[in-house]
Design an enzyme around this catalytic site. Structure first.
Site, short mmCIF file in Angstrom:
data_model
loop_
_atom_site.label_atom_id
_atom_site.label_comp_id
_atom_site.label_asym_id
_atom_site.label_seq_id
_atom_site.Cartn_x
_atom_site.Cartn_y
_atom_site.Cartn_z
N TYR A 56 13.21 -103.44 -3.10
CA TYR A 56 12.07 -103.44 -3.43
C TYR A 56 11.22 -102.34 -3.58
CZ TYR A 56 11.41 -108.54 -4.87
OH TYR A 56 11.31 -109.39 -5.71
N ASP A 202 5.09 -98.26 -31.43
CA ASP A 202 6.40 -98.84 -30.78
C ASP A 202 7.65 -98.15 -31.43
OD1 ASP A 202 8.60 -100.08 -30.24
OD2 ASP A 202 7.68 -102.14 -30.37
N THR A 228 11.76 -99.06 -26.48
CA THR A 228 13.15 -99.59 -25.61
C THR A 228 14.09 -98.20 -25.30
OG1 THR A 228 14.22 -100.13 -27.57
CG2 THR A 228 13.51 -101.84 -26.58
N LYS A 231 18.71 -98.49 -27.82
CA LYS A 231 18.87 -98.55 -29.24
C LYS A 231 19.49 -97.10 -29.72
CE LYS A 231 15.70 -102.34 -30.36
NZ LYS A 231 14.52 -102.44 -29.54
N ARG A 237 19.85 -101.28 -21.24
CA ARG A 237 18.78 -102.07 -21.82
C ARG A 237 17.70 -101.97 -20.88
NH1 ARG A 237 19.27 -105.81 -25.61
NH2 ARG A 237 21.39 -104.98 -26.05
N1 DSN Z 1 15.37 -107.54 -31.08
C1 DSN Z 1 15.27 -106.30 -31.40
C2 DSN Z 1 15.93 -105.81 -32.82
O1 DSN Z 1 16.89 -106.22 -33.07
O2 DSN Z 1 15.27 -105.03 -33.49
C3 DSN Z 1 13.90 -105.87 -31.42
O3 DSN Z 1 13.41 -106.04 -30.27
#
Ligand code: DSN
Length: 423
Positions: A56, A202, A228, A231, A237
């Protein structure tokens, strides 16, 4: 049977192991074209499975609410330093569990419940967390939306500026989930300044392109940038928040913890640090160039096969097929492609007439196939398989034949060879 490091799991918990192995087979055998997915490196994946999951560490490095945090402090600081170097920014919070949580924390830091926000409409390529009425962003804030130009299908900055002047939002959100062209963040900031709004970018979908200067960076222009990490950036993730202005530091950090999260996932932060280092390598830039080239080849081929592509092409990692003038819905083509081991997702298109569960679009992305090393000739084959599948919907025999060809192609680009050697 997967080789190390799963041998032990196979013996100790065969049920969970079996699920992982089946998913591995699915990923290995097929062609992955979901624009928001990728194949993280063996180092990124291995580094998630570590003993920092036991710890933690609520708070920030050196300001924790638990004892025993000295090693996670060092590691989290390393992740922060690496991501700040990668994106040339002054400050970062690497704790958000996801992009949605990063956005929730940024909203909490910048605006008050009931304030007006202005984001890209979901059916035009926006994201749930940019104001959708079914999401916190549309429930706790007053959402307004800009749309793509109905003629060009591009962001129309003059229209966005006019709308911002009439709405007078406290927050403007730039960034998209299904927009195939470059975004002018500088222009967005000018609009935000004109109406006295914060600009939140974003960059989840394009973070890998931004890290390698293949897309304009939002860092000099946005008050806050969220992303994120899994990607185009090809990490584990998770989410991150980046900013330059020291005056925002306390509220952004508080927005993450205690605002929207409890204990950070330090084992995942370790893996984020590994990914940020990988993204600084020259080879990562070569990879990102391939992602864009592949996307452009795919778009061109699909157009030559008679498909309509939103905006007529792509500047980034994704291509949006528009099936609205055909009998085939996005859902139908997604399902047919799944039968031939090509994974895509149905997507709404501008001026969508079908329901959000059916849709008239298919979103395609090249991050995952490019990680496998596929290039121009494979993109041409994939476009052809998509076309054949479109024509043969409902003909299971023909689809089975196409599926065999897809599997043969995938086999030529092995995934995780180190882990599968001992199969
Ligand atoms: N769900 C994601 C996407 O596929 O673009 C975005 O959060």
């Amino acid at each position: 049977m997967l080789g190390k490091p799963w041998q032990e799991l196979a013996e100790k918990d065969h049920e969970v192991y079996a699920c992982i192995e089946s998913e591995f087979k699915r990923q290995e055998e097929g062609i992955e074209l979901i624009a928001s997915e990728n194949f993280a490196s063996e180092a990124v994946i291995s580094s998630m499975a570590n003993i920092m999951t036991n710890k933690y560490a609520e708070g920030r490095p050196s300001k924790r609410y638990y004892g025993g945090c000295r090693h996670v402090d060092t590691m989290e600081n390393l992740a922060i330093e690496r991501v700040c170097n990668l994106f040339s920014c002054n400050h970062a919070n690497v704790q958000p569990h996801s992009g949605a949580q990063a956005n929730a924390a940024a909203f909490l830091a910048l605006i008050k419940p009931g304030d007006k926000i202005l984001g890209l409409d979901l059916s035009n390529g926006g994201h749930l967390t940019h104001g959708s009425v079914v999401n916190f962003s549309g429930i706790h804030y007053k959402p307004h939306f800009y749309h793509l130009d109905t003629e060009t299908e591009l962001l129309n900055y003059d229209q966005i500026e006019n709308l911002a002047e009439s709405v007078k939002p406290q927050l403007i959100i730039a960034g998209a989930s299904a927009y195939p062209r470059h975004i002018d963040f500088k222009r967005f900031r000018e609009i935000a300044d004109k109406v006295g709004a914060y600009l939140l970018v974003d960059m989840s979908h394009i973070a890998g392109l931004v890290a390698t200067s293949l897309h304009q960076s939002p860092i000099p222009y946005a008050h806050v940038v969220t992303s994120t990490t899994h990607k185009t950036l090809r990490g584990p993730r998770g989410g991150i928040i980046l900013w330059n202005d020291e005056k925002l530091t306390a509220s952004i950090n508080k927005g993450v913890f205690p605002g929207t999260q409890g204990g950070p996932l330090e084992h995942i932060i370790a893996s984020k640090a590994v990914a940020f280092r990988e993204a600084s390598f020259e080879s990562f830039k070569t990879y990102q160039k391939l992602v864009v080239q592949n996307s452009q080849v795919l778009a061109k081929e699909l157009i030559s096969l008679g498909f309509k592509i939103i905006t007529g092409g792509s500047d980034n990692h994704l291509v949006l097929m528009d099936l609205s003038s055909t009998e085939t819905s996005g859902k139908a083509l997604e399902e047919a492609l799944e039968k031939v081991f090509i994974t895509v997702n149905k997507n709404t298109v501008p001026k969508e007439k079908r329901s959000p569960f059916v849709t008239s679009g298919i979103r395609l992305g090249t991050p995952a196939v490019s990680t496998r090393g596929m290039g121009e000739s494979e993109m041409k084959k994939i476009a052809n398989y998509i076309h054949l599948t479109y024509k043969q919907q409902g003909n299971d025999e023909a689809l089975a034949k196409i599926g065999e060809e897809v599997k043969t192609l995938a086999k030529q680009f092995p995934l995780y060879s180190e882990w599968t050697k001992s199969k």
